[in-house]
Design an enzyme around this catalytic site. Structure first.
Site, mmCIF file in Angstrom:
data_model
loop_
_atom_site.group_PDB
_atom_site.id
_atom_site.type_symbol
_atom_site.label_atom_id
_atom_site.label_comp_id
_atom_site.label_asym_id
_atom_site.label_seq_id
_atom_site.Cartn_x
_atom_site.Cartn_y
_atom_site.Cartn_z
ATOM 1 N N GLY A 191 0.780 -1.233 0.000
ATOM 2 C CA GLY A 191 0.000 0.000 0.000
ATOM 3 C C GLY A 191 0.812 1.285 0.000
ATOM 4 C CD GLU A 203 2.032 1.038 6.512
ATOM 5 O OE1 GLU A 203 2.187 1.117 5.295
ATOM 6 O OE2 GLU A 203 1.761 -0.009 7.110
ATOM 7 C CG ASP A 204 -0.680 2.240 3.158
ATOM 8 O OD1 ASP A 204 -0.269 1.781 4.250
ATOM 9 O OD2 ASP A 204 -1.385 1.585 2.381
ATOM 10 C CG ASP A 259 -7.447 0.859 10.414
ATOM 11 O OD1 ASP A 259 -8.051 0.664 11.473
ATOM 12 O OD2 ASP A 259 -8.022 0.893 9.315
ATOM 13 C CG PHE A 284 -12.359 0.078 3.683
ATOM 14 C CD1 PHE A 284 -11.484 -0.615 4.508
ATOM 15 C CD2 PHE A 284 -12.283 -0.111 2.313
ATOM 16 C CE1 PHE A 284 -10.555 -1.497 3.962
ATOM 17 C CE2 PHE A 284 -11.348 -0.990 1.765
ATOM 18 C CZ PHE A 284 -10.486 -1.683 2.593
ATOM 19 N NE ARG A 302 -2.534 -3.267 -3.675
ATOM 20 C CZ ARG A 302 -2.510 -3.415 -2.355
ATOM 21 N NH1 ARG A 302 -2.334 -2.374 -1.588
ATOM 22 N NH2 ARG A 302 -2.687 -4.612 -1.805
HETATM 23 C C1 PRP Z 1 -2.848 -2.120 5.376
HETATM 24 C C2 PRP Z 1 -2.020 -0.845 5.359
HETATM 25 C C3 PRP Z 1 -1.224 -0.918 6.637
HETATM 26 C C4 PRP Z 1 -2.153 -1.688 7.572
HETATM 27 C C5 PRP Z 1 -2.724 -0.734 8.583
HETATM 28 O O1 PRP Z 1 -2.061 -3.168 4.888
HETATM 29 O O2 PRP Z 1 -1.184 -0.783 4.219
HETATM 30 O O3 PRP Z 1 -0.019 -1.651 6.469
HETATM 31 O O4 PRP Z 1 -3.163 -2.279 6.753
HETATM 32 O O5 PRP Z 1 -3.663 -1.369 9.389
HETATM 33 P P1 PRP Z 1 -3.516 -1.628 10.951
HETATM 34 O O6 PRP Z 1 -3.013 -0.379 11.590
HETATM 35 O O7 PRP Z 1 -4.944 -1.940 11.367
HETATM 36 O O8 PRP Z 1 -2.627 -2.814 11.141
HETATM 37 P P2 PRP Z 1 -2.630 -4.542 4.300
HETATM 38 O O9 PRP Z 1 -2.424 -5.612 5.322
HETATM 39 O O10 PRP Z 1 -4.037 -4.356 3.792
HETATM 40 O O11 PRP Z 1 -1.624 -4.800 3.081
HETATM 41 P P3 PRP Z 1 -1.336 -3.912 1.759
HETATM 42 O O12 PRP Z 1 -0.444 -2.761 2.151
HETATM 43 O O13 PRP Z 1 -0.635 -4.861 0.828
HETATM 44 O O14 PRP Z 1 -2.667 -3.434 1.219
#
Ligand code: PRP
Length: 189
Positions: free
Chosen positions: A52, A107-108, A111, A160, A173
């Site tokens: 991400g 990081e993107d 959450d 979301f 994406r």
């Molecule tokens: C997403 C996002 C962060 C994480 C945040 O990753 O990129 O890494 O969730 O969420 P959290 O704070 O609740 O842990 P994902 O696991 O969807 O993988 P991706 O980056 O490949 O989409």
């Protein structure tokens, strides 16, 4: 036999744009200036979390005109769901050790915090000189694990979001903005 029907453009599935491309670009440039001032002369390594964070990293690093190196971790806890499983898995580890290095995690979205708790712990185990965090998005309403953010792009509401690296079922994406999907999109899967 079932026939999969998809819309012509992923953008057609967006109900509302929360952050448009110029707004993101302006903020990324500001973050770049902060990070440049902080890391000048420190030879930092930007550790980005696939997949991400890819567009954010690509734009951010071009706003940081000092020597940096890059490395990547791939972790996943969401799978194809909109809800985290809470169990973080490393899909790809760093290519090079970060012992003694100044590490900036790029990081993107932050959450629940489960992903970053795991990632920051994993990095600190390698005894870097420092570990700091830059996240484009922060969704504080969802936080379960407290995480210190050193550089933050935007605080967003508890919705979301997709686009600019963020996916739903690996799609969206490549949208250049960050938005919210139309509710009927969820029923399609
Ligand atoms: C997403 C996002 C962060 C994480 C945040 O990753 O990129 O890494 O969730 O969420 P959290 O704070 O609740 O842990 P994902 O696991 O969807 O993988 P991706 O980056 O490949 O989409």
């Amino acid at each position: 036999m079932t026939t999969e029907v998809r819309t012509a453009s992923p953008a057609d599935d967006i109900a509302e744009i929360l952050l448009d491309a110029p707004t993101i670009a302006t903020r990324v440039a500001e973050l770049g200036r902060e990070i440049t001032a902080e890391y000048a002369g420190k030879d930092p390594v930007f550790v980005s979390i696939l997949k991400g964070a890819l567009p954010f990293l690509a734009d951010l690093m071009r706003q940081v005109p000092i020597a940096v190196s890059l490395d990547f971790l791939e972790v996943s806890s969401y799978g194809d769901s909109t809800e985290t499983s809470g169990v973080v898995r490393i899909l790809k580890d760093l290519a090079h050790p970060v012992e003694g290095r100044h590490v900036l995690v790029v990081e993107d979205i932050l959450d629940t915090g489960f992903t970053l708790r795991y990632v920051l712990g994993h990095l600190r185990d390698q005894k870097p000189a420092s570990v700091r965090l830059c996240t484009l998005l922060d969704k504080p309403a969802r936080r379960i694990v407290p995480i210190q953010i050193d550089h933050k792009g935007f605080e967003i509401p508890d919705r979301f979001v997709v686009g600019y690296g963020l996916d739903y079922g690996e799609r969206y994406r490549n949208l250049p903005f960050i938005g919210v999907l139309k509710p009927e999109v969820y029923g399609r899967r």
